[in-house]
Structure formats: C-alpha cells, structure tokens
Write a protein that holds these residues in place. Structure first.
Motif, PDB file in Angstrom:
ATOM      1  N   UNK A   8     -41.241  94.025  25.356  1.00 32.59           N
ATOM      2  CA  UNK A   8     -41.076  95.448  25.651  1.00 32.59           C
ATOM      3  C   UNK A   8     -40.956  96.255  24.354  1.00 32.59           C
ATOM      4  N   UNK A   9     -41.638  97.378  24.320  1.00 35.67           N
ATOM      5  CA  UNK A   9     -41.554  98.312  23.200  1.00 35.67           C
ATOM      6  C   UNK A   9     -40.811  99.548  23.684  1.00 35.67           C
ATOM      7  N   UNK A  34     -30.669  99.429  28.594  1.00 42.49           N
ATOM      8  CA  UNK A  34     -30.052  98.846  29.794  1.00 42.49           C
ATOM      9  C   UNK A  34     -31.102  98.197  30.685  1.00 42.49           C
ATOM     10  N   UNK A  35     -32.239  98.851  30.839  1.00 36.92           N
ATOM     11  CA  UNK A  35     -33.315  98.311  31.668  1.00 36.92           C
ATOM     12  C   UNK A  35     -33.842  96.989  31.094  1.00 36.92           C
ATOM     13  N   UNK A  36     -34.039  96.947  29.792  1.00 35.36           N
ATOM     14  CA  UNK A  36     -34.536  95.733  29.139  1.00 35.36           C
ATOM     15  C   UNK A  36     -33.475  94.629  29.201  1.00 35.36           C
ATOM     16  N   UNK A  41     -35.282  87.280  30.905  1.00 35.13           N
ATOM     17  CA  UNK A  41     -36.387  86.597  30.236  1.00 35.13           C
ATOM     18  C   UNK A  41     -36.774  87.253  28.913  1.00 35.13           C
ATOM     19  N   UNK A  42     -36.247  88.426  28.639  1.00 34.80           N
ATOM     20  CA  UNK A  42     -36.581  89.140  27.401  1.00 34.80           C
ATOM     21  C   UNK A  42     -35.777  88.574  26.243  1.00 34.80           C
ATOM     22  N   UNK A  43     -36.496  88.144  25.205  1.00 30.59           N
ATOM     23  CA  UNK A  43     -35.834  87.593  24.024  1.00 30.59           C
ATOM     24  C   UNK A  43     -35.989  88.507  22.811  1.00 30.59           C
TER      25      UNK A  43
END
Length: 85
Positions: A8-9, A34-36, A41-43
């Motif tokens: 995510x950017x 907060x959403x990210x 799974x987001x690293x």
C-alpha cells in the motif's frame, strides 16, 4: 491510498502547500494508517507526497491558529477558576 501489488502507498495530498502538515492532512493520514494497520498481511507501507516534494513539515499558519485557540481556552479556564473561589 493506492495498492501497488502487495504494497500500500499512502500519499500526503496537499501539494499546493508542499504537503505541510495541518489538522486535516494529519487526520486523513491517520485514517489511512489505521486502514492499513487493520490488514495483518501488510508488512511494508510506502509514504509519499503528492507534487514536487515529500513534505515541508508542519504548517506554521496552522500552528499559529492552534496557539491562539489554546490561549483563548487557557484564559477562559483561568477566569472560571477565579470566579469559583
């Protein structure tokens, strides 16, 4: 926010002010974070600025507004405290 593959950017989007941080931009950025953060799974996250620069830092005009608001609030509390004696 933009998803590029698995990354995510997040974008500071106030290019006419060189992405100087004010209340609105900070609040919008916090919502994106907060959403990210909710995605386990987001690293990795990329934070970028729209326009020619990343960020000029804090918006001094916004800081002056906050200082004035705090001064008014402090004065109101001081008067309230004096009147309660």
């Amino acid at each position: 926010m933009e998803q590029r593959g698995s990354v995510p950017w997040l974008f500071l989007n106030r290019p006419t002010k060189r992405n100087a941080l004010n209340n609105a931009l900070t609040t919008a950025s916090e919502r994106q974070v907060d959403e990210v953060a909710a995605d386990t799974d987001t690293a990795v996250v990329v934070l970028a600025g729209e326009g020619p620069g990343f960020s000029a830092g804090g918006d001094f005009r916004h800081s002056r507004v906050l200082a004035t608001e705090y001064k008014v609030m402090f004065e109101q509390r001081r008067r309230l405290h004096r009147s309660s004696r």
